[in-house]
Scaffold this active site. Sequence first.
Site, PDB file in Angstrom:
ATOM      1  N   ASP A 128       0.913  -1.130   0.000  1.00  0.00           N
ATOM      2  CA  ASP A 128       0.000   0.000   0.000  1.00  0.00           C
ATOM      3  C   ASP A 128       0.955   1.182   0.000  1.00  0.00           C
ATOM      4  O   ASP A 128       1.536   1.515   1.035  1.00  0.00           O
ATOM      5  CB  ASP A 128      -0.870   0.019   1.257  1.00  0.00           C
ATOM      6  N   HIS A 129       1.159   1.784  -1.161  1.00  0.00           N
ATOM      7  CA  HIS A 129       2.290   2.720  -1.246  1.00  0.00           C
ATOM      8  C   HIS A 129       2.131   3.952  -0.362  1.00  0.00           C
ATOM      9  O   HIS A 129       3.095   4.643  -0.083  1.00  0.00           O
ATOM     10  CB  HIS A 129       2.603   3.091  -2.706  1.00  0.00           C
ATOM     11  N   HIS A 132      -5.623   2.839   0.686  1.00  0.00           N
ATOM     12  CA  HIS A 132      -4.919   4.037   1.162  1.00  0.00           C
ATOM     13  C   HIS A 132      -5.695   4.757   2.273  1.00  0.00           C
ATOM     14  O   HIS A 132      -5.151   5.111   3.307  1.00  0.00           O
ATOM     15  CB  HIS A 132      -4.689   5.030   0.017  1.00  0.00           C
TER      16      HIS A 132
HETATM   17  C1  BG6 Z   1      -3.106   4.388  -6.756  1.00  0.00           C
HETATM   18  C2  BG6 Z   1      -4.452   4.439  -7.420  1.00  0.00           C
HETATM   19  O1  BG6 Z   1      -3.034   3.332  -5.842  1.00  0.00           O
HETATM   20  O2  BG6 Z   1      -2.881   5.610  -6.073  1.00  0.00           O
HETATM   21  C3  BG6 Z   1      -4.548   5.606  -8.364  1.00  0.00           C
HETATM   22  O3  BG6 Z   1      -4.670   3.230  -8.138  1.00  0.00           O
HETATM   23  C4  BG6 Z   1      -4.202   6.893  -7.652  1.00  0.00           C
HETATM   24  O4  BG6 Z   1      -5.856   5.715  -8.934  1.00  0.00           O
HETATM   25  C5  BG6 Z   1      -2.866   6.747  -6.909  1.00  0.00           C
HETATM   26  O5  BG6 Z   1      -4.116   7.937  -8.595  1.00  0.00           O
HETATM   27  C6  BG6 Z   1      -2.596   7.959  -6.048  1.00  0.00           C
HETATM   28  O6  BG6 Z   1      -1.294   7.885  -5.539  1.00  0.00           O
HETATM   29  P1  BG6 Z   1      -0.490   9.195  -5.128  1.00  0.00           P
HETATM   30  O7  BG6 Z   1       0.783   8.670  -4.558  1.00  0.00           O
HETATM   31  O8  BG6 Z   1      -0.314   9.991  -6.389  1.00  0.00           O
HETATM   32  O9  BG6 Z   1      -1.340   9.906  -4.136  1.00  0.00           O
END
Ligand code: BG6
Length: 464
Positions: free
Chosen positions: A156-157, A219
């Site tokens: 979950d980045h 997230h």
């Molecule tokens: C991803 C989603 O996990 O996270 C995308 O699949 C989204 O739809 C993205 O745009 C958002 O990541 P960040 O790091 O740009 O907030």
Amino acid sequence: MPALYSLMLRRLLPERFAVVGVARTEGDDDGYRNDMKEAVQKHARDEFREEVWAALAENMHYLATDFADEGGEDRLQSLLERLDEERELGGNRVYYLAVPPGAFPTIVDALGRRRSAHGWTRLIVEKPFGHDAESARELNGLLWEHFDEREIFRIDHYLGKETVQNMLALRFANGIFEPIWNRQFIDHVQITVAESIGIEGRAGYYESAGAIRDIFQNHLLQLLALTAMEPPIDFTAESVRNEKVKVLRALHTPGPKSVVRGQYGRGFIEGEEVPAYREEAGVAPDSMTETYVAAKLFVDNWRWADTPFYVRMGKRLSRRETAIAIQFKRAPHPPFEETSAEGLRPNVLLVHVQPDEGVSLAIGAKVPGQGMTIRTVHMDFLYGGAFRTGMPEAYERLILDTLLGDGTLFTRADEVQEQWLLVDAIVAAWKRDRPSFPNYAAGTWGPPSADDLLHRDGRSWRRH
Ligand code: BG6
């Protein structure tokens, strides 16, 4: 690849390693290196240095194969064994699975059957992790046939983001917040994950995911869990995840009226007209996929009982902003005349996850001059001002942690399961009605019903 490049630049990668790209598209090592070079030049946060790239590129290889192709599996295995021997890698492997859900079982099974007899094996699993609680359970069953939970790194980045980890530092490295971090002092919490981008050509995935599976399930619930969790006894993977899962288990939404969904129509983003969701390539003209969700959630425990957590997330909103706002209760008895505090809002501790990373505390202060007029001002901590180093990308941290075998910033099977159970309950309730989509224009802050959700409680979304 940009993350690997940044790790290489900082000499954080091991002395001996190899990277093998595997996909269905025909290609060879040189083509792969060139494509990746372009990508790194375009996307890496660091300046491009030819010698750093060369040192990385010479360790990079490519293999074209279909997932279900036994011959391809053999070729991959012999390539990995050859590289392992040449570079003395001791059999250690990290497999990074960013693959379509349909290919997952075949790949996991093949990797499991052929896992190296020596060294360690770790599996990074990209989202989506299943489609609902049932499919996630099946995926876990499949993984556990061959791998131990400690070998599985579900990404979950958001957990790799500096500002998200800073929530733990803020809460547990400072003595002043924890005593007031509860229902007695906090009126409510607001969590926003707003994006101005649309679906970026990912209709194939997004049509069946929607905002609830794309952002809410992972997230957003992780941000909530870090905000609401009890202090862990230490910062090891199991302790942190034990506390998070308790929050996820205690989460509920009071009913269908407490969840609002939306889908964007045409509108303007930064002065440019953008199409409606239903007009995006690959999206059905009568699609009922939601691109926005707002919800009121409760955490049923002693710390949080009756304290609402209002969350919202959406595509094509006015601007990109992820923030957690802790709104405290008003002072019980301000001794000033009512008019003196007209410009005063309740105290809010705002954690800016992105952009403008930092933390800001809204407090009341006396406006200089005669009489007593009080207004809200902000005490700000900005990463850019306090630290000279740039912010690492989430993936740098997460890839490095996998190499080190540290799963603290990855989600454990039981967390994912709890997250799905909540999503399943919401999605089941959605089956009963059919909202009229689109219900918000691109470039706005979402459907009016999302405002009503808070107005009904005598509250409103934080102003932007
Ligand atoms: C991803 C989603 O996990 O996270 C995308 O699949 C989204 O739809 C993205 O745009 C958002 O990541 P960040 O790091 O740009 O907030």
